[in-house]
Design an enzyme around this catalytic site. Structure first.
Site, PDB file in Angstrom:
ATOM      1  N   ARG A 253       0.859  -1.190   0.000  1.00 13.34           N
ATOM      2  CA  ARG A 253       0.000   0.000   0.000  1.00 13.34           C
ATOM      3  C   ARG A 253       0.891   1.234   0.000  1.00 13.34           C
ATOM      4  O   ARG A 253       1.557   1.528   0.981  1.00 13.34           O
ATOM      5  CB  ARG A 253      -0.913  -0.022   1.243  1.00 13.34           C
ATOM      6  CG  ARG A 253      -1.519   1.322   1.565  1.00 13.34           C
ATOM      7  CD  ARG A 253      -2.595   1.235   2.611  1.00 13.34           C
ATOM      8  NE  ARG A 253      -2.198   0.661   3.876  1.00 13.34           N
ATOM      9  CZ  ARG A 253      -1.595   1.315   4.864  1.00 13.34           C
ATOM     10  NH1 ARG A 253      -1.241   2.568   4.720  1.00 13.34           N
ATOM     11  NH2 ARG A 253      -1.303   0.709   5.997  1.00 13.34           N
ATOM     12  N   HIS A 257      -3.544   4.177   5.092  1.00 12.56           N
ATOM     13  CA  HIS A 257      -4.623   3.188   5.189  1.00 12.56           C
ATOM     14  C   HIS A 257      -5.926   3.816   4.697  1.00 12.56           C
ATOM     15  O   HIS A 257      -6.632   3.242   3.871  1.00 12.56           O
ATOM     16  CB  HIS A 257      -4.762   2.720   6.639  1.00 12.56           C
ATOM     17  CG  HIS A 257      -5.930   1.820   6.867  1.00 12.56           C
ATOM     18  ND1 HIS A 257      -5.976   0.530   6.397  1.00 12.56           N
ATOM     19  CD2 HIS A 257      -7.110   2.026   7.512  1.00 12.56           C
ATOM     20  CE1 HIS A 257      -7.130  -0.029   6.737  1.00 12.56           C
ATOM     21  NE2 HIS A 257      -7.837   0.858   7.402  1.00 12.56           N
ATOM     22  N   TYR A 266       4.413   5.929  11.013  1.00 13.73           N
ATOM     23  CA  TYR A 266       4.696   4.536  11.385  1.00 13.73           C
ATOM     24  C   TYR A 266       5.510   3.772  10.341  1.00 13.73           C
ATOM     25  O   TYR A 266       5.851   2.625  10.540  1.00 13.73           O
ATOM     26  CB  TYR A 266       3.377   3.789  11.660  1.00 13.73           C
ATOM     27  CG  TYR A 266       2.347   3.838  10.535  1.00 13.73           C
ATOM     28  CD1 TYR A 266       2.452   3.011   9.414  1.00 13.73           C
ATOM     29  CD2 TYR A 266       1.253   4.703  10.613  1.00 13.73           C
ATOM     30  CE1 TYR A 266       1.510   3.044   8.405  1.00 13.73           C
ATOM     31  CE2 TYR A 266       0.299   4.738   9.599  1.00 13.73           C
ATOM     32  CZ  TYR A 266       0.423   3.913   8.503  1.00 13.73           C
ATOM     33  OH  TYR A 266      -0.522   3.959   7.501  1.00 13.73           O
TER      34      TYR A 266
END
Length: 353
Positions: A253, A257, A266
Site C-alpha cells: 500500500r 490506510h 509509522y
C-alpha cells in the site's frame, strides 16, 4: 514428529520481474488482453489519485486508497467471468471498476449517497466496512450457488490485517468442510493501518493458513498483473470443481490506510522507496513497451483519456440529489418489519402510529 514452520517451502508465483522481463514462457494472454488489463490499472490509478485530492479539498468523505495494489486487483478481477460474484472491502476500487461498476457510483459512495452501493448490473456486493465480514457473506453466497447448481464462484477480498479476524477463519473452515465454489483473495499490502505484517501473524506466509482448513493455498507476486491473472484463472477452475482456494497477493500500500491516518508516523521512507521500484504499473508498462505494443505517446493519451472520464464521473456524481435519512429504510428488508415502520415514521418527524 513435530510440524514446524521451517518444513514449509512456499514459493511466490511471478511471471514478469521488476524490470518488465518475462520469467516464464507459458503466458497465455493476447496483446489485447494485456493492454486491457493495463488500461484498467491506469483507470484505477487515475481515479485513486483524483479521489485523494478531492478528499483533501473536502469534496468527498473518508477514502481508502489502493495505489500500489492495482495489479492484485485488476489481474484477479479480469480473470473472473460475468456470472462470478465479488465481495469487496472498502479498498477494492480497482476490482469494482474492472467488473463494470460506474465510477460515478464509487464517488457517490464516498459522498454518503445510498445509490453509491447499488450494483447496477455489476456482480459486486456492497462495500463491507466491518473487517472480515465480507468473507462470511461470500461463503453464504458460494453455498447458495452450490445448492442451486449455478455456474459461478464467489470471490472475496481482504487485507493482511483482516486475516486476524475470527470471520476470516470461520469462512475458510466452512468453505473447506462444504467444498464451496469460492476464491479467497488476501492482499498482503504489508500494513494493517500501523501494524506491520510481522506483528500481524507468526506464520511465514498467509498462503500456508489454507492448509489448516483443508483448502488449497498459493502465494503470488501481487505487483505482477500477469501472475495474478494466470493464478486466478486456475483458482476459479479449482473452485468450480469444489476445491476452495486461498490466494495471498504480496503487494504494498503506497499511501495511507485511509485519508484519516498519516503513514509517515509509522513507516520508514526506505521501505516506501524499495516498494516504489516495484510499482505494478511501471512493471507491465515496461513489458508492453519492450514487446513493441506500447510507447510514451500512447501512454500519455491513455492517462489523459482516463482523467477526462474521471472528471465526467465526478461531475455526474455531484449532480445527483443527496440521500435523505429516511432513504435507509428502503434498503434493509424487502418487506419492512413493524419496528422499521415505527422508526421510519419517527425519522420523518411524524407521530407514532
Amino acid at each position: 514428529m513435530w510440524i514446524e514452520q521451517n518444513q514449509l517451502d512456499i514459493k511466490t508465483i511471478k511471471y514478469i520481474d521488476e524490470k518488465g522481463k518475462a520469467l516464464q514462457t507459458d503466458i497465455s494472454l493476447s496483446e489485447q488482453q494485456l493492454l486491457e488489463m493495463y488500461k484498467g490499472m491506469v483507470k484505477a490509478r487515475v481515479f485513486d489519485v483524483r479521489a485523494m485530492k478531492l478528499q483533501r479539498q473536502g469534496r468527498i468523505g473518508t477514502y481508502a486508497p489502493l495505489q500500489g495494489q492495482e495489479a492484485a486487483q485488476i489481474g484477479s478481477a479480469y480473470a473472473t467471468g460475468e456470472k462470478d460474484w465479488i465481495y469487496p472491502s472498502y479498498r477494492e476500487i480497482g476490482v469494482s471498476i474492472m467488473k463494470g461498476m460506474p465510477m460515478e457510483r464509487l464517488f457517490m459512495y464516498t459522498m454518503g449517497h445510498l445509490e453509491g452501493l447499488a450494483q447496477h448490473a455489476a456482480n459486486v456486493f456492497p462495500v463491507q466496512i466491518i473487517i472480515g465480514a465480507q468473507y462470511l457473506h461470500a461463503v453464504g453466497g458460494a453455498w447458495a450457488s452450490q445448492y442451486q447448481k449455478e455456474d459461478s464462484v464467489a470471490v472475496a477480498y481482504i487485507g493482511d490485517g483482516g486475516t486476524s479476524e475470527g470471520d476470516f477463519h470461520e469462512a475458510l473452515n466452512f468453505a473447506g468442510v462444504y467444498k464451496l465454489p469460492i476464491v479467497f483473495v488476501v492482499q498482503n499490502n504489508q500494513w494493517a493501518i500501523s501494524v506491520p505484517f510481522e506483528k500481524q501473524t507468526a506464520s511465514k506466509t498467509i498462503a500456508q493458513k489454507a492448509l489448516a482448513y483443508g483448502i488449497t493455498g498459493v502465494r503470488v507476486d501481487g505487483n505482477d498483473v500477469v501472475a495474478m491473472y494466470m493464478t486466478m484463472k486456475q483458482a476459479i477452475e479449482k473452485a468450480k470443481a469444489g476445491e476452495p482456494v486461498l490466494i495471498e497477493a504480496v503487494t504494498f500500500r503506497q499511501g495511507p490506510h485511509t485519508t484519516a491516518d498519516d503513514p509517515t508516523k509509522y513507516r520508514l521512507p526506505d521501505e516506501e522507496s524499495e516498494w516504489g521500484e516495484k510499482d505494478p504499473l511501471v512493471r507491465i508498462k515496461k513489458y508492453l513497451t519492450e514487446s513493441g505494443s506500447w510507447n510514451e505517446e500512447k501512454d500519455q493519451q491513455l492517462f489523459d483519456e482516463m482523467a477526462e472520464l474521471v472528471t465526467q464521473a465526478f461531475t455526474k456524481a455531484q449532480s445527483e440529489e443527496p440521500s435523505q435519512l429516511t432513504d435507509v429504510f428502503e434498503h434493509i428488508y424487502k418487506e419492512k418489519t413493524p419496528q422499521l415502520v415505527e422508526q421510519q415514521v419517527q425519522a420523518e418527524g411524524e407521530k407514532r402510529p
